[in-house]
Design a protein around this motif. Structure first.
Motif, PDB file in Angstrom:
ATOM      1  N   PRO A 197       0.824  -1.227   0.000  1.00  0.00           N
ATOM      2  CA  PRO A 197       0.000   0.000   0.000  1.00  0.00           C
ATOM      3  C   PRO A 197       0.846   1.260   0.000  1.00  0.00           C
ATOM      4  N   ALA A 198       0.279   2.300  -0.558  1.00  0.00           N
ATOM      5  CA  ALA A 198       0.875   3.633  -0.490  1.00  0.00           C
ATOM      6  C   ALA A 198      -0.191   4.558   0.080  1.00  0.00           C
ATOM      7  N   TRP A 199       0.233   5.735   0.504  1.00  0.00           N
ATOM      8  CA  TRP A 199      -0.686   6.612   1.222  1.00  0.00           C
ATOM      9  C   TRP A 199      -0.683   8.008   0.614  1.00  0.00           C
ATOM     10  N   SER A 200      -1.856   8.570   0.471  1.00  0.00           N
ATOM     11  CA  SER A 200      -1.979   9.957   0.040  1.00  0.00           C
ATOM     12  C   SER A 200      -3.243  10.531   0.642  1.00  0.00           C
ATOM     13  N   TRP A 201      -3.184  11.828   0.952  1.00  0.00           N
ATOM     14  CA  TRP A 201      -4.362  12.475   1.521  1.00  0.00           C
ATOM     15  C   TRP A 201      -5.524  12.466   0.532  1.00  0.00           C
ATOM     16  N   ALA A 202      -5.198  12.589  -0.756  1.00  0.00           N
ATOM     17  CA  ALA A 202      -6.264  12.576  -1.761  1.00  0.00           C
ATOM     18  C   ALA A 202      -7.029  11.259  -1.741  1.00  0.00           C
ATOM     19  N   ALA A 203      -6.300  10.143  -1.589  1.00  0.00           N
ATOM     20  CA  ALA A 203      -6.960   8.839  -1.541  1.00  0.00           C
ATOM     21  C   ALA A 203      -7.732   8.654  -0.245  1.00  0.00           C
ATOM     22  N   MET A 204      -7.184   9.152   0.871  1.00  0.00           N
ATOM     23  CA  MET A 204      -7.881   9.019   2.150  1.00  0.00           C
ATOM     24  C   MET A 204      -9.202   9.780   2.132  1.00  0.00           C
ATOM     25  N   ILE A 205      -9.151  10.999   1.584  1.00  0.00           N
ATOM     26  CA  ILE A 205     -10.347  11.848   1.585  1.00  0.00           C
ATOM     27  C   ILE A 205     -11.269  11.494   0.427  1.00  0.00           C
ATOM     28  N   GLY A 206     -10.683  11.165  -0.722  1.00  0.00           N
ATOM     29  CA  GLY A 206     -11.500  10.934  -1.911  1.00  0.00           C
ATOM     30  C   GLY A 206     -12.010   9.519  -2.072  1.00  0.00           C
ATOM     31  N   ILE A 207     -11.345   8.536  -1.424  1.00  0.00           N
ATOM     32  CA  ILE A 207     -11.785   7.146  -1.527  1.00  0.00           C
ATOM     33  C   ILE A 207     -12.183   6.580  -0.173  1.00  0.00           C
ATOM     34  N   ALA A 208     -11.261   6.606   0.792  1.00  0.00           N
ATOM     35  CA  ALA A 208     -11.520   5.926   2.071  1.00  0.00           C
ATOM     36  C   ALA A 208     -12.731   6.509   2.800  1.00  0.00           C
ATOM     37  N   LEU A 209     -12.812   7.838   2.922  1.00  0.00           N
ATOM     38  CA  LEU A 209     -13.924   8.449   3.655  1.00  0.00           C
ATOM     39  C   LEU A 209     -15.272   8.203   2.985  1.00  0.00           C
ATOM     40  N   PRO A 210     -15.442   8.511   1.682  1.00  0.00           N
ATOM     41  CA  PRO A 210     -16.732   8.203   1.048  1.00  0.00           C
ATOM     42  C   PRO A 210     -17.067   6.712   1.068  1.00  0.00           C
ATOM     43  N   LEU A 211     -16.046   5.853   0.889  1.00  0.00           N
ATOM     44  CA  LEU A 211     -16.284   4.405   0.933  1.00  0.00           C
ATOM     45  C   LEU A 211     -16.807   3.991   2.296  1.00  0.00           C
ATOM     46  N   TYR A 212     -16.227   4.532   3.342  1.00  0.00           N
ATOM     47  CA  TYR A 212     -16.667   4.236   4.705  1.00  0.00           C
ATOM     48  C   TYR A 212     -18.095   4.721   4.939  1.00  0.00           C
ATOM     49  N   VAL A 213     -18.362   5.957   4.562  1.00  0.00           N
ATOM     50  CA  VAL A 213     -19.691   6.546   4.817  1.00  0.00           C
ATOM     51  C   VAL A 213     -20.768   5.803   4.041  1.00  0.00           C
ATOM     52  N   VAL A 214     -20.535   5.570   2.741  1.00  0.00           N
ATOM     53  CA  VAL A 214     -21.574   4.959   1.921  1.00  0.00           C
ATOM     54  C   VAL A 214     -21.806   3.505   2.323  1.00  0.00           C
ATOM     55  N   THR A 215     -20.766   2.815   2.750  1.00  0.00           N
ATOM     56  CA  THR A 215     -20.926   1.423   3.176  1.00  0.00           C
ATOM     57  C   THR A 215     -21.677   1.340   4.500  1.00  0.00           C
ATOM     58  N   MET A 216     -21.342   2.211   5.429  1.00  0.00           N
ATOM     59  CA  MET A 216     -22.053   2.215   6.702  1.00  0.00           C
ATOM     60  C   MET A 216     -23.521   2.570   6.507  1.00  0.00           C
ATOM     61  N   ALA A 217     -23.779   3.605   5.694  1.00  0.00           N
ATOM     62  CA  ALA A 217     -25.150   4.113   5.555  1.00  0.00           C
ATOM     63  C   ALA A 217     -26.031   3.229   4.696  1.00  0.00           C
ATOM     64  N   SER A 218     -25.457   2.619   3.652  1.00  0.00           N
ATOM     65  CA  SER A 218     -26.295   1.882   2.703  1.00  0.00           C
ATOM     66  C   SER A 218     -26.159   0.374   2.796  1.00  0.00           C
ATOM     67  N   GLN A 219     -25.242  -0.121   3.631  1.00  0.00           N
ATOM     68  CA  GLN A 219     -25.067  -1.562   3.759  1.00  0.00           C
ATOM     69  C   GLN A 219     -25.194  -2.027   5.207  1.00  0.00           C
ATOM     70  N   ASN A 220     -24.334  -1.536   6.087  1.00  0.00           N
ATOM     71  CA  ASN A 220     -24.321  -2.050   7.451  1.00  0.00           C
ATOM     72  C   ASN A 220     -25.580  -1.690   8.237  1.00  0.00           C
ATOM     73  N   VAL A 221     -25.975  -0.427   8.187  1.00  0.00           N
ATOM     74  CA  VAL A 221     -27.172  -0.021   8.936  1.00  0.00           C
ATOM     75  C   VAL A 221     -28.431  -0.703   8.394  1.00  0.00           C
ATOM     76  N   PRO A 222     -28.686  -0.707   7.069  1.00  0.00           N
ATOM     77  CA  PRO A 222     -29.849  -1.453   6.569  1.00  0.00           C
ATOM     78  C   PRO A 222     -29.752  -2.951   6.852  1.00  0.00           C
ATOM     79  N   GLY A 223     -28.530  -3.494   6.819  1.00  0.00           N
ATOM     80  CA  GLY A 223     -28.373  -4.913   7.110  1.00  0.00           C
ATOM     81  C   GLY A 223     -28.825  -5.261   8.512  1.00  0.00           C
TER      82      GLY A 223
END
Length: 394
Positions: A211-237
């Motif tokens: 893995p490599a690390w960049s703020w753009a990936a953390m903010i642009g991928i990791a954060l939206p991925l976390y939010v959308v998965t929690m809101a649309s998968q885990n909570v409805p599940g």
């Protein structure tokens, strides 16, 4: 619900329910996963590795959860998360920074399970804004069947027709049937043009990436991925399981999905989460009349994931030789239900509709700034509008 032990009797119903749940979920969305992984820099072999990693980590986590809690806890990959990846522009650093973002998202799931305050913080994001972000992200993929018809009508129209007939007569199998039709279209095209997948490796293989690390990936991928998965998968599940009479052990389940995500991330697995639709198939009446025995469905689902994972490389190779627009069409059709549900959740209540609409428009625009994709800026814009319109005067 009390835990119970299986003691004899007919196991056919829970076993078959688990198999069907995985087959429906896998064939309905694997094209979305491959599309998303390709979009963030994966090669065909790396995308196949990601598909295999998801299958194996989900299987292992399901075996542990169902044995530990004697519940039909079904896991799945994040289809909305994969759609989010598909709408993300390639980042500086390519595939390695995407892997880093997957690891961060997995760590965030673990932290959410262990630290309830984080879960409460995420729950404060208005649901319409989260749903609007998801709708905006998947819109472009859902438009692909429309644009592909103009480019390649001979290949796309049969797939769309099979999907439509499936929706009419067997909705659960509509997307799998469309994929089967796509397979026939690809086969015919290979015969016509003399192409072959014989030169590709058809054996499943995990391809590990540092893995490599960049703020753009953390903010642009990791954060939206976390939010959308929690809101649309885990909570409805959790809600679906509750409606079926099961109290999901939040801490254990979310930590398990996080550990599975972290374990699979170096091989390309983007996100593991609680299933929603698949959970209804494996935890409801189709899994047998006795709720205490339905945990067996999760065990059979785990075994089915392992079997399907063996074919990950062959599927990726088939996707690589598909005619223009075919795989995008299957992915778009698979996400129509997600788009409809997200739009309904975004605008069903008059209060807060403006913030949801702004969120949707920014996400759908595809705009990026500072190397960060539209999903993050959509979330920022929606929350800003929400705060301005709903802030109480002093």
């Amino acid at each position: 619900m009390k835990r119970g032990r299986t003691a004899g009797g007919d196991l056919q119903q829970p076993i078959s329910a688990g198999v069907v749940a995985v087959l429906v979920g896998y064939t309905s969305s694997f094209a979305v996963v491959l599309t998303g992984l390709h979009a963030v820099g994966a090669t065909p072999s790396q995308a196949a590795s990601g598909l295999l990693a998801l299958c194996l980590t989900q299987a292992a986590a399901m075996c542990w959860l169902s044995t530990r809690y004697r519940m039909p806890l079904i896991l799945a990959w994040s289809t909305p998360g994969a759609a989010l990846l598909a709408g993300t522009e390639a980042l500086d650093g390519g595939w390695p920074v995407a892997i880093g973002a997957f690891l961060v998202a997995g760590a965030a799931y673990v932290l959410t399970g262990l630290w309830p305050a984080l879960g409460r913080l995420i729950s404060r994001i208005p649901a319409p804004i989260a749903q609007a972000m998801l709708a905006g992200v998947v819109l472009e993929l859902c438009l692909q069947p429309v644009t592909a018809v103009k480019q390649n009508p001979g290949a796309i129209l049969p797939i769309a027709l099979v999907w439509l007939l499936g929706v009419r007569f067997a909705p659960r199998w509509a997307v799998p049937a469309a994929f089967a039709c796509a397979g026939l279209v690809i086969g015919v095209d290979m015969v016509r043009h003399g192409t072959s997948i014989a030169g590709s490796s058809l054996l499943p293989e995990l391809s590990l990436t540092t893995p490599a690390w960049s703020w753009a990936a953390m903010i642009g991928i990791a954060l939206p991925l976390y939010v959308v998965t929690m809101a649309s998968q885990n909570v409805p599940g959790v809600a679906i399981m509750k409606s079926l009479g099961y109290d999901v052990p939040w801490r254990g389940a979310i930590v398990a999905t996080g550990v599975a995500t972290v374990a699979g991330a170096p091989a390309g697995g983007h996100s593991v989460n609680l299933a929603a639709i698949s959970a209804a198939l494996a935890a409801g009446p189709p899994a047998g009349p006795d709720p205490r025995r339905r945990w067996i469905a999760a065990q059979s689902a785990a075994g089915t994931y392992v079997v399907l994972g063996v074919g990950s490389a062959a599927l990726a190779a088939l996707v690589a030789v598909a005619p223009m627009g075919v795989i995008a069409t299957v992915a778009g059709l698979a996400l129509l239900g997600t788009l409809a549900d997200a739009l309904e959740g975004a605008v069903s209540h008059r209060a807060g509709r403006e913030a949801a609409v702004i969120t949707f428009l920014v996400a759908a625009s595809g705009v990026s700034a500072l190397g960060i994709g539209s999903a993050f800026w959509a979330l920022v814009a929606g929350l800003l509008v929400h705060l301005v319109l709903h802030r109480r005067p002093h």
